[in-house]
Enzyme design. Sequence first.
Site, PDB file in Angstrom:
ATOM      1  N   LYS A   1       2.276 -11.363   8.644  1.00  0.00           N
ATOM      2  CA  LYS A   1       3.551 -11.358   9.361  1.00  0.00           C
ATOM      3  C   LYS A   1       3.376 -12.385  10.479  1.00  0.00           C
ATOM      4  O   LYS A   1       3.470 -12.075  11.671  1.00  0.00           O
ATOM      5  CB  LYS A   1       3.806  -9.929   9.877  1.00  0.00           C
ATOM      6  CG  LYS A   1       5.225  -9.629  10.161  1.00  0.00           C
ATOM      7  CD  LYS A   1       6.128  -9.550   8.962  1.00  0.00           C
ATOM      8  CE  LYS A   1       7.551  -9.399   9.449  1.00  0.00           C
ATOM      9  NZ  LYS A   1       8.577  -9.841   8.553  1.00  0.00           N
TER      10      LYS A   1
ATOM     11  N   TYR B   1      -5.585   0.781  11.558  1.00  0.00           N
ATOM     12  CA  TYR B   1      -6.147   2.091  11.228  1.00  0.00           C
ATOM     13  C   TYR B   1      -7.416   2.367  12.039  1.00  0.00           C
ATOM     14  O   TYR B   1      -7.787   3.514  12.238  1.00  0.00           O
ATOM     15  CB  TYR B   1      -6.485   2.200   9.740  1.00  0.00           C
ATOM     16  CG  TYR B   1      -5.287   2.265   8.818  1.00  0.00           C
ATOM     17  CD1 TYR B   1      -3.992   2.310   9.318  1.00  0.00           C
ATOM     18  CD2 TYR B   1      -5.447   2.293   7.441  1.00  0.00           C
ATOM     19  CE1 TYR B   1      -2.900   2.362   8.483  1.00  0.00           C
ATOM     20  CE2 TYR B   1      -4.355   2.350   6.586  1.00  0.00           C
ATOM     21  CZ  TYR B   1      -3.081   2.386   7.106  1.00  0.00           C
ATOM     22  OH  TYR B   1      -2.001   2.439   6.272  1.00  0.00           O
TER      23      TYR B   1
ATOM     24  N   ASP C   1      -0.213   0.191  -3.482  1.00  0.00           N
ATOM     25  CA  ASP C   1       0.491   1.293  -4.147  1.00  0.00           C
ATOM     26  C   ASP C   1       1.712   0.769  -4.898  1.00  0.00           C
ATOM     27  O   ASP C   1       1.997   1.212  -6.009  1.00  0.00           O
ATOM     28  CB  ASP C   1       0.950   2.342  -3.117  1.00  0.00           C
ATOM     29  CG  ASP C   1      -0.061   3.457  -2.970  1.00  0.00           C
ATOM     30  OD1 ASP C   1      -1.253   3.233  -3.296  1.00  0.00           O
ATOM     31  OD2 ASP C   1       0.311   4.556  -2.519  1.00  0.00           O
TER      32      ASP C   1
ATOM     33  N   ASP D   1      -2.639  -1.299   2.040  1.00  0.00           N
ATOM     34  CA  ASP D   1      -2.460   0.103   1.664  1.00  0.00           C
ATOM     35  C   ASP D   1      -1.112   0.262   0.967  1.00  0.00           C
ATOM     36  O   ASP D   1      -0.986   0.863  -0.102  1.00  0.00           O
ATOM     37  CB  ASP D   1      -2.517   0.943   2.956  1.00  0.00           C
ATOM     38  CG  ASP D   1      -2.655   2.420   2.692  1.00  0.00           C
ATOM     39  OD1 ASP D   1      -2.837   2.811   1.529  1.00  0.00           O
ATOM     40  OD2 ASP D   1      -2.576   3.197   3.666  1.00  0.00           O
TER      41      ASP D   1
ATOM     42  N   ASP E   1       6.834  -8.727   3.875  1.00  0.00           N
ATOM     43  CA  ASP E   1       8.105  -8.123   3.437  1.00  0.00           C
ATOM     44  C   ASP E   1       8.657  -8.882   2.226  1.00  0.00           C
ATOM     45  O   ASP E   1       9.149  -8.276   1.260  1.00  0.00           O
ATOM     46  CB  ASP E   1       9.127  -8.063   4.587  1.00  0.00           C
ATOM     47  CG  ASP E   1       9.168  -9.332   5.430  1.00  0.00           C
ATOM     48  OD1 ASP E   1       8.243 -10.162   5.318  1.00  0.00           O
ATOM     49  OD2 ASP E   1      10.123  -9.512   6.206  1.00  0.00           O
TER      50      ASP E   1
END
Length: 358
Positions: free
Chosen positions: A191, A144, A251, A247, A223
């Site tokens: 990852k 970001y 959620d 992020d 994942d």
Amino acid sequence: MKKTIVTIPGDGIGPEIVAEAVKILRTVASRFGHEFEFVPVLAGGSAIDATGVPLPRESLDACKAADAVLLGAVGGPKWDNLQPADLRPERGALLALRGGLGLFCNLRPSVLQPQLKGSCPLRADLIGDGLDIMVVRELTGGIYFGEHRRSEDGQSAWDVMKYSVPEIERIARKAFEVARRRRHKVTSLDKHNILETSRLWRETVTRIAADYPDVALNHLYVDNASMQLIRDPRQFDVILTENTFGDILSDEASMLAGSLGMLPSASLREDAFGLYEPVHGSAPDIAGRGVANPIATILSAGMMLRYSFGLQTEADAVDRAVSQVLDAGYRTGDIMTDGGLLVGTSEMGSRIAEALIP
Ligand code: NAD
């Protein structure tokens, strides 16, 4: 203890819910013998209307001079499409506050209160007696904040994901310290099989873990973690992860808590300073009607006691008071259950304040 707390009521339901969290903090101060000074400042749409900018200089300066900040919510249809985008409340106030205050660590607890099990989308056997997961997300690094570019012919684009060792170290330390106040387990997500930043992330987190021998560390691919949150959420205590993964995962984890009105958050930096706010927005559809759920903001104030002021007993008392009021059946509209006693914003705050007094 003497502390200065900046309050940013903001827009929509912001003023209504912040008033209830202040009620709780005042009750805590008088019951436990502390002195909290409240300094209200403008930010968001109300600041645009009054001053022409979403985050006036004096508001940021007041935050910098305070021990902690309590924010309601900002934004609303009147301001969300302003041009340029930096004038809009979320970008011009929220992001500017986080950046201006150097808040690199985001804490999002996802707690499913046993009284609200019916609102969780998972099967009862997966939930057990309730859920309590803390997502620790790095907030100021990663993709970001890397370079965002288009090629000259416009046919390709790239966003650079970059992390440095000090950036990973400081967020890892936060996660281990948070775990020490909880169930002493950190699951770090990455990852590692593909991304070089993830290899650096895993190496650094593993090295820092040696300083916290009382906290267990395991690593999961992000994942897989996303699947495990649904398959077996009770395996998690603290989840530590970088900005983008956090992020998305925070959620997902927040859905497990049933209602937006129940979700608090904290944004911290290396010292004790922090900004505390509910996860939800300004809910313009119900603003001014006295029906908003103040619990997310009250629990955010509880996090302030715990993480900025080190007041564990007081923070536990706030969490317990919320639980007692839910046990007694009181509900705002968003968490209403069969047989519940429907109350408004102010009465919910007052009931929780009463439960704080033995
Ligand atoms: P929202 O979170 O404000 O509302 C989503 C839904 O949840 C609405 O139906 C609302 O009534 C309900 N809701 C939210 N909080 C509630 C509470 N405490 N009690 C009861 N019901 C509640 O999200 P949105 O509608 O997408 O956004 C509204 C405005 O808030 C927009 O201007 C957006 O930019 C802004 N926003 C601000 C923040 C923030 O200040 N941190 C975060 C998200 C959105």
